[in-house]
Design a protein around this motif. Structure first.
Motif, mmCIF file in Angstrom:
data_model
loop_
_atom_site.group_PDB
_atom_site.id
_atom_site.type_symbol
_atom_site.label_atom_id
_atom_site.label_comp_id
_atom_site.label_asym_id
_atom_site.label_seq_id
_atom_site.Cartn_x
_atom_site.Cartn_y
_atom_site.Cartn_z
ATOM 1 N N ALA A 152 0.226 -1.175 -0.145
ATOM 2 C CA ALA A 152 0.058 0.457 0.037
ATOM 3 C C ALA A 152 0.986 1.214 0.096
ATOM 4 O O ALA A 152 0.597 2.188 -0.586
ATOM 5 C CB ALA A 152 -0.843 0.113 1.451
ATOM 6 N N ALA A 153 1.705 0.824 0.920
ATOM 7 C CA ALA A 153 3.110 2.309 0.713
ATOM 8 C C ALA A 153 3.254 2.758 -0.750
ATOM 9 O O ALA A 153 4.039 3.843 -1.052
ATOM 10 C CB ALA A 153 3.760 2.246 2.178
ATOM 11 N N LEU A 154 4.116 2.349 -1.327
ATOM 12 C CA LEU A 154 4.499 1.641 -2.857
ATOM 13 C C LEU A 154 3.608 2.446 -3.327
ATOM 14 O O LEU A 154 3.726 2.449 -3.841
ATOM 15 C CB LEU A 154 4.713 0.239 -3.430
ATOM 16 N N GLU A 155 2.720 1.905 -3.396
ATOM 17 C CA GLU A 155 1.067 2.232 -4.493
ATOM 18 C C GLU A 155 1.515 3.931 -4.570
ATOM 19 O O GLU A 155 0.967 4.392 -4.859
ATOM 20 C CB GLU A 155 -0.207 1.347 -4.141
ATOM 21 N N THR A 156 0.973 4.242 -3.059
ATOM 22 C CA THR A 156 1.229 5.000 -2.975
ATOM 23 C C THR A 156 1.728 6.758 -3.122
ATOM 24 O O THR A 156 1.769 7.832 -3.834
ATOM 25 C CB THR A 156 0.601 5.889 -1.137
ATOM 26 N N HIS A 157 3.063 6.005 -2.632
ATOM 27 C CA HIS A 157 4.315 6.916 -3.531
ATOM 28 C C HIS A 157 4.365 6.434 -5.228
ATOM 29 O O HIS A 157 5.152 6.816 -5.759
ATOM 30 C CB HIS A 157 5.878 6.246 -2.490
ATOM 31 N N ALA A 158 3.681 5.269 -5.542
ATOM 32 C CA ALA A 158 3.966 5.450 -7.040
ATOM 33 C C ALA A 158 5.303 4.668 -7.805
ATOM 34 O O ALA A 158 5.991 5.005 -8.614
ATOM 35 C CB ALA A 158 3.461 6.436 -7.774
ATOM 36 N N SER A 159 5.814 3.995 -6.467
ATOM 37 C CA SER A 159 7.619 3.475 -6.744
ATOM 38 C C SER A 159 7.559 2.094 -7.619
ATOM 39 O O SER A 159 6.076 1.083 -7.666
ATOM 40 C CB SER A 159 7.898 2.503 -5.065
ATOM 41 N N PRO A 160 7.884 1.616 -8.638
ATOM 42 C CA PRO A 160 7.804 0.768 -9.391
ATOM 43 C C PRO A 160 8.202 -0.099 -8.888
ATOM 44 O O PRO A 160 7.932 -1.532 -8.927
ATOM 45 C CB PRO A 160 9.434 1.353 -10.410
ATOM 46 N N TYR A 161 8.513 -0.378 -7.810
ATOM 47 C CA TYR A 161 8.850 -2.201 -6.073
ATOM 48 C C TYR A 161 7.150 -2.033 -6.383
ATOM 49 O O TYR A 161 7.427 -2.924 -5.865
ATOM 50 C CB TYR A 161 9.202 -1.223 -5.359
ATOM 51 N N ARG A 162 6.596 -1.444 -6.553
ATOM 52 C CA ARG A 162 5.291 -2.169 -5.879
ATOM 53 C C ARG A 162 4.591 -3.258 -7.413
ATOM 54 O O ARG A 162 4.371 -3.954 -5.822
ATOM 55 C CB ARG A 162 4.055 -0.767 -6.282
ATOM 56 N N LEU A 163 5.002 -3.106 -8.194
ATOM 57 C CA LEU A 163 5.237 -4.460 -9.371
ATOM 58 C C LEU A 163 5.751 -5.269 -8.606
ATOM 59 O O LEU A 163 5.242 -6.824 -9.424
ATOM 60 C CB LEU A 163 5.778 -3.697 -10.461
ATOM 61 N N VAL A 164 7.453 -5.312 -7.610
ATOM 62 C CA VAL A 164 7.237 -6.838 -7.663
ATOM 63 C C VAL A 164 6.681 -7.387 -5.946
ATOM 64 O O VAL A 164 5.714 -8.050 -6.060
ATOM 65 C CB VAL A 164 8.585 -6.400 -7.309
ATOM 66 N N LEU A 165 6.336 -5.891 -5.482
ATOM 67 C CA LEU A 165 5.336 -6.627 -4.215
ATOM 68 C C LEU A 165 4.213 -7.314 -4.463
ATOM 69 O O LEU A 165 3.511 -7.823 -3.942
ATOM 70 C CB LEU A 165 5.397 -5.473 -3.766
#
Length: 183
Positions: free
Chosen positions: A135-148
């Motif tokens: 959820a935090a990675l999605e909030t920050h629009a981090s590409p790491y959200r795709l891995v998680l």
């Protein structure tokens, strides 16, 4: 094949040093399309850009912690017990961590999950932390959200109790210890 996803994610969530970039083609080949969009995005960012993003995301944002027991236990004595239990589980499976590794570091947990039959259960026990990090990675629009997100897709659905914990921790943050602090 969850093991392939977990092993690849363990490498993709590690600090992007020279070894990271050297093994990226192998990871990309082994992982197939498990992380759509991630590898092209990080190649576009380049080594320096990805390293800066990694530090900014995982080292400077409290909500984007790669140490999963932090979400439920905060920096408390209870976290110490959780870390000791994880370490004992690894040891019981014949694993010894390096001195500088904490057992709740997500890349370590993912590698363990990929290589040990009990690893998926250990990872599933920390699904609340995975959910909060995602959820935090999605909030920050981090590409790491795709891995998680790919990792999250390999885990069992949240129970009602786990959903409640996610909501509570997302609103209030991890617990804090106040023992020994004067009022």
């Amino acid at each position: 094949m969850n093991a392939v996803t977990w092993q690849a994610a363990a490498h993709l969530l590690a600090y992007p040093d020279q070894r990271f970039w050297a093994r990226l083609p192998l990871i990309e080949e082994a992982a197939g399309g498990r992380f759509p969009g991630f590898i092209p995005k990080i190649r576009e960012m380049g080594g320096g850009g990805l390293a800066a993003h990694y530090v900014e995301t995982f080292d400077l944002k409290r909500t984007c912690c790669l140490y999963l027991t932090y979400y439920a236990d905060g920096d408390t004595r209870r976290r110490g017990r959780s870390l000791a239990a994880l370490k004992a589980h690894y040891r019981g499976a014949g694993w010894e961590l390096m001195d500088d590794e904490l057992p709740d570091y997500l890349p370590v947990m993912l590698e363990f999950a990929a290589l040990d039959p009990s690893g998926g259960e250990v990872l599933a026990e920390h699904v609340v932390g995975v959910e909060l990090l995602l959820a935090a990675l999605e909030t920050h629009a981090s590409p790491y959200r795709l891995v998680l997100g790919a990792v999250r897709d390999t885990l069992p659905p949240l129970t009602a109790e786990q959903r409640e914990a996610v909501t509570r921790l997302a609103c209030g943050g991890p617990p804090a210890e106040s023992v020994g602090l004067g009022r």
